[in-house]
Design a protein around this motif. Structure first.
Motif, PDB file in Angstrom:
ATOM      1  N   GLU A 195       0.842  -1.197   0.000  1.00  0.00           N
ATOM      2  CA  GLU A 195       0.000   0.000   0.000  1.00  0.00           C
ATOM      3  C   GLU A 195       0.878   1.247   0.000  1.00  0.00           C
ATOM      4  N   LEU A 196       0.533   2.202  -0.853  1.00  0.00           N
ATOM      5  CA  LEU A 196       1.162   3.524  -0.874  1.00  0.00           C
ATOM      6  C   LEU A 196       0.111   4.526  -0.428  1.00  0.00           C
ATOM      7  N   THR A 197       0.424   5.283   0.609  1.00  0.00           N
ATOM      8  CA  THR A 197      -0.505   6.286   1.125  1.00  0.00           C
ATOM      9  C   THR A 197       0.208   7.625   1.227  1.00  0.00           C
ATOM     10  N   ASP A 198      -0.300   8.630   0.525  1.00  0.00           N
ATOM     11  CA  ASP A 198       0.219   9.989   0.671  1.00  0.00           C
ATOM     12  C   ASP A 198      -0.313  10.575   1.968  1.00  0.00           C
ATOM     13  N   LEU A 199       0.581  11.236   2.702  1.00  0.00           N
ATOM     14  CA  LEU A 199       0.204  11.832   3.983  1.00  0.00           C
ATOM     15  C   LEU A 199       0.037  13.345   3.894  1.00  0.00           C
ATOM     16  N   GLY A 200       0.596  13.956   2.861  1.00  0.00           N
ATOM     17  CA  GLY A 200       0.460  15.392   2.672  1.00  0.00           C
ATOM     18  C   GLY A 200       1.679  15.959   1.973  1.00  0.00           C
ATOM     19  N   PRO A 201       1.649  17.262   1.702  1.00  0.00           N
ATOM     20  CA  PRO A 201       2.769  17.889   1.002  1.00  0.00           C
ATOM     21  C   PRO A 201       4.011  17.933   1.876  1.00  0.00           C
ATOM     22  N   ASP A 202       5.160  17.838   1.225  1.00  0.00           N
ATOM     23  CA  ASP A 202       6.441  17.969   1.910  1.00  0.00           C
ATOM     24  C   ASP A 202       6.761  19.460   1.950  1.00  0.00           C
ATOM     25  N   ASP A 203       6.219  20.138   2.958  1.00  0.00           N
ATOM     26  CA  ASP A 203       6.365  21.590   3.054  1.00  0.00           C
ATOM     27  C   ASP A 203       7.791  22.030   3.352  1.00  0.00           C
ATOM     28  N   LEU A 204       8.585  21.143   3.953  1.00  0.00           N
ATOM     29  CA  LEU A 204       9.969  21.504   4.229  1.00  0.00           C
ATOM     30  C   LEU A 204      10.786  21.555   2.955  1.00  0.00           C
ATOM     31  N   GLY A 205      10.441  20.695   2.010  1.00  0.00           N
ATOM     32  CA  GLY A 205      11.185  20.628   0.758  1.00  0.00           C
ATOM     33  C   GLY A 205      12.434  19.792   0.934  1.00  0.00           C
ATOM     34  N   PRO A 206      12.959  19.261  -0.156  1.00  0.00           N
ATOM     35  CA  PRO A 206      14.106  18.360  -0.083  1.00  0.00           C
ATOM     36  C   PRO A 206      15.367  19.039   0.421  1.00  0.00           C
ATOM     37  N   ASP A 207      15.555  20.339   0.153  1.00  0.00           N
ATOM     38  CA  ASP A 207      16.761  21.014   0.608  1.00  0.00           C
ATOM     39  C   ASP A 207      16.817  21.079   2.131  1.00  0.00           C
ATOM     40  N   ASP A 208      15.676  21.292   2.770  1.00  0.00           N
ATOM     41  CA  ASP A 208      15.635  21.396   4.222  1.00  0.00           C
ATOM     42  C   ASP A 208      15.923  20.068   4.904  1.00  0.00           C
ATOM     43  N   LEU A 209      15.698  18.964   4.224  1.00  0.00           N
ATOM     44  CA  LEU A 209      15.938  17.649   4.791  1.00  0.00           C
ATOM     45  C   LEU A 209      17.314  17.107   4.395  1.00  0.00           C
ATOM     46  N   GLY A 210      18.074  17.861   3.642  1.00  0.00           N
ATOM     47  CA  GLY A 210      19.363  17.376   3.175  1.00  0.00           C
ATOM     48  C   GLY A 210      19.214  16.320   2.090  1.00  0.00           C
ATOM     49  N   LEU A 211      18.091  16.352   1.355  1.00  0.00           N
ATOM     50  CA  LEU A 211      17.832  15.336   0.362  1.00  0.00           C
ATOM     51  C   LEU A 211      17.945  15.848  -1.059  1.00  0.00           C
ATOM     52  N   SER A 212      18.392  17.066  -1.267  1.00  0.00           N
ATOM     53  CA  SER A 212      18.343  17.620  -2.610  1.00  0.00           C
ATOM     54  C   SER A 212      19.358  16.987  -3.554  1.00  0.00           C
ATOM     55  N   ASP A 213      20.475  16.496  -3.061  1.00  0.00           N
ATOM     56  CA  ASP A 213      21.496  15.938  -3.940  1.00  0.00           C
ATOM     57  C   ASP A 213      22.056  14.668  -3.315  1.00  0.00           C
ATOM     58  N   PRO A 214      21.375  13.516  -3.525  1.00  0.00           N
ATOM     59  CA  PRO A 214      21.801  12.295  -2.856  1.00  0.00           C
ATOM     60  C   PRO A 214      23.209  11.829  -3.246  1.00  0.00           C
ATOM     61  N   ASP A 215      23.674  12.196  -4.432  1.00  0.00           N
ATOM     62  CA  ASP A 215      24.992  11.767  -4.873  1.00  0.00           C
ATOM     63  C   ASP A 215      26.097  12.691  -4.364  1.00  0.00           C
TER      64      ASP A 215
END
Length: 150
Positions: free
Chosen positions: A126-146
Motif C-alpha cells: 500500500e502507498l498512502t500519501d500523507l500530505g505535502p512535503d512543506d519543508l522541501g528536499p533542501d531542508d531535509l538534506g535530500l536535494s542531492d543524494p549523490d
C-alpha cells in the motif's frame, strides 16, 4: 498539489503502478521500519508529485508518503547502511518476481546499487500519501543524494 493517493497492490501489475509513483522518492535509512513479528515493512519517504508533472508543472512538489508491505516473511538488504539512520537513499523502482503461488519476491532498487529484497507470503503493498512535503528536499538534506552537484 493534486489529490492525495492511496493505492493498493495485490499483483505485479498493481505494484508497477505504485513503482511509477515512488520513482525518485527519497528517504533516510532510518525511515525503513522492519517489524518482523508483524511481517511488515514500512518506508517513510518524500516522493515527487508526478501528477503535477503530468498537469504541466515544470517543478513538481513533493509528498510525504508511507509505503507498506504486509505478509513479509524475510527482509534482506544490500548496500544500505541501516546502522547510519541519516544515510540518504533514492528509490528507483520496485519489481515483483512470482514464486510459489501466491508468494514471491519484491525487489526495491535504490540508486548506487542499494536494494531491499522482500520474501512475501503473498503480495500486499500500500502507498498512502500523507500530505505535502512543506519543508522541501533542501531542508531535509535530500536535494542531492549523490553529492555530485548540478
Amino acid at each position: 498539489m493534486t489529490g492525495l493517493l492511496k493505492l493498493i497492490a495485490l499483483d505485479a501489475d498493481d505494484l508497477a503502478v505504485i513503482s511509477a509513483h515512488v520513482q525518485d522518492a527519497r528517504m533516510h535509512a532510518g525511515d525503513i521500519i522492519w517489524r518482523q513479528h508483524e511481517k511488515r515493512l514500512v518506508l517513510g519517504l518524500s516522493r515527487p508529485d508526478w501528477d503535477q508533472t503530468l498537469a504541466g508543472e515544470t517543478v513538481p512538489g513533493r509528498l510525504i508518503a508511507a509505503l507498506r508491505f504486509d505478509r513479509v516473511l524475510a527482509c534482506k538488504s544490500r548496500n544500505i547502511d541501516l546502522d547510519t539512520p541519516g544515510a540518504i537513499l533514492e528509490l528507483l523502482g520496485i519489481e515483483f518476481y512470482p514464486g510459489r503461488a501466491p508468494g514471491g519476491t519484491a525487489l526495491l532498487m535504490f540508486r548506487n546499487g542499494g536494494a531491499l529484497r522482500l520474501d512475501l507470503e503473498c503480495l500486499e503493498c500500500e502507498l498512502t500519501d500523507l500530505g505535502p512535503d512543506d519543508l522541501g528536499p533542501d531542508d531535509l538534506g535530500l536535494s542531492d543524494p549523490d553529492g555530485a552537484g548540478p
